[in-house]
Scaffold this motif. Structure first.
Motif, short mmCIF file in Angstrom:
data_model
loop_
_atom_site.label_atom_id
_atom_site.label_comp_id
_atom_site.label_asym_id
_atom_site.label_seq_id
_atom_site.Cartn_x
_atom_site.Cartn_y
_atom_site.Cartn_z
N SER A 206 0.83 -1.21 0.00
CA SER A 206 0.00 0.00 0.00
C SER A 206 0.86 1.26 0.00
O SER A 206 0.49 2.28 -0.59
N TYR A 207 2.01 1.19 0.62
CA TYR A 207 2.92 2.34 0.68
C TYR A 207 3.44 2.70 -0.71
O TYR A 207 3.47 3.87 -1.10
N TYR A 208 3.80 1.68 -1.48
CA TYR A 208 4.36 1.94 -2.80
C TYR A 208 3.29 2.32 -3.83
O TYR A 208 3.55 3.12 -4.73
N THR A 209 2.09 1.76 -3.70
CA THR A 209 1.01 2.20 -4.60
C THR A 209 0.62 3.64 -4.28
O THR A 209 0.29 4.42 -5.19
N TRP A 210 0.69 4.01 -3.00
CA TRP A 210 0.44 5.40 -2.63
C TRP A 210 1.52 6.30 -3.20
O TRP A 210 1.24 7.41 -3.66
N ALA A 211 2.76 5.84 -3.20
CA ALA A 211 3.86 6.64 -3.77
C ALA A 211 3.62 6.89 -5.25
O ALA A 211 3.93 7.98 -5.76
N MET A 212 3.06 5.92 -5.97
CA MET A 212 2.74 6.12 -7.38
C MET A 212 1.66 7.19 -7.54
O MET A 212 1.72 8.01 -8.46
N SER A 213 0.69 7.19 -6.63
CA SER A 213 -0.34 8.23 -6.65
C SER A 213 0.30 9.59 -6.42
O SER A 213 -0.04 10.58 -7.09
#
Length: 321
Positions: A206-213
């Protein structure tokens, strides 16, 4: 391995830098105009997709039986409401117009905006409580849904917004952004147990998908700033006052939270805003230039998040999410 560790440790500032750099490359290179026109709508579609995945993964790890209101929710909500009322009263009392009104609107939208949908992600990594943050995220969106249609017509006479219409639109966005991934996570947890174990076993997904956002939002922020029709001096004023407001909200939240053993939770709840949503309501109902406020706030809050994570990592307290 050193490069991979560096990327993991500084994911948020790297996402901001890459997003800004990619936009500038496309904006300043005429040969890329055609590609830019094709990619812009693609990025606009990818942003909600990444946010949906981020919240879905977070909610897969949540214990739905623990979603309940606690005391710090009340005090943080009261501070947010009183700050909204104070800003509105100042605008009306002094009859602000022109740049003064735009600056005030830029700040108001950073206060009235709801808690970031991704706030539970950072909270978990800092050792906070996932369920308390998830509950407050819903409460914060409800506050926004109530106060936007009440305050915006008072702040800006040109704001064409009825209470029922704005309330309905905001609640619809809350349902699609928060409720839908939560329901899917609940189904996954109870009906797809093997897949649930797999998805929750991926460290920091979830941290890395948030970083993509964040990468996409950062590019959008730079675009809004570059396309703002005003002087550089006024943009700097908006950016610096946004920084002061950001620090104040994080600090006040942590101050409130320490009375309830929820310093991390309350700090993130009050300081970390859904700036993409704030930009949308500012562009829809207020002066277009006021969107620069939440645009800059994106950068400030994630710099603070990066510092918090760095301190937590140095102490060996950082958690996976």
């Amino acid at each position: 391995m050193g490069i991979i560790r560096f990327i993991k440790n500084w994911t948020l500032p790297l996402a901001i830098a890459v997003g800004a750099a990619v936009y500038l490359i496309f904006a300043l290179t005429p040969q890329l105009d055609a590609a830019s026109r094709v990619l812009t709508p693609v990025m606009e579609e990818l942003l909600p997709t990444f946010m949906f995945i981020t919240l879905y993964v977070v909610f897969c790890k949540a214990d739905f039986h623990k979603l309940r209101l606690v005391r710090w929710h009340l005090w943080v909500s009261m501070f947010q409401i009183l700050t909204i009322v104070a800003f509105t009263a100042v605008i009306l009392e002094f009859g602000l117009t022109g740049r003064s009104l735009i600056l005030a609107e830029a700040l108001v939208v950073c206060v009235i905006g709801p808690c970031a949908s991704a706030a539970p992600v950072v909270t978990v990594k800092l050792g906070g409580d996932l369920e308390e943050m998830t509950t407050y995220t819903f409460l914060s969106n409800l506050i926004t849904a109530v106060f936007v249609p009440v305050c915006f017509p008072l702040i800006d006479k040109a704001a064409d917004v009825s209470f029922i219409e704005a309330f309905g639109i905001i609640l619809y966005r809350v349902a699609t952004v928060l409720v839908a991934p939560m329901l899917l996570a609940w189904v996954t947890k109870h009906a797809l147990r093997r897949f649930h174990r797999w998805i929750t076993g991926i460290k920091d997904l979830s941290y890395y998908t948030w970083a993509m956002s964040l990468l996409i939002v950062s590019g959008t922020t730079v675009r809004n700033i570059m396309n703002a029709h005003t002087t550089i001096a006024f943009l700097i004023v908006i950016a610096l006052t946004g920084l002061l407001l950001c620090v104040m909200q994080f600090a006040t939240g942590r101050f409130i939270g320490h009375y309830f053993g929820a310093t991390v939770n309350a700090g993130q709840a009050l300081g970390q805003k859904n700036t993409a949503f704030a930009i949308w309501i500012a562009a829809t109902y207020l002066a277009p230039l006021s969107t620069v406020g939440p645009g800059c706030y994106i950068l400030w809050q994630n710099i603070i998040n990066s510092i918090e994570l760095w301190v937590c990592r140095r102490k060996g307290l950082e958690k996976s999410c």
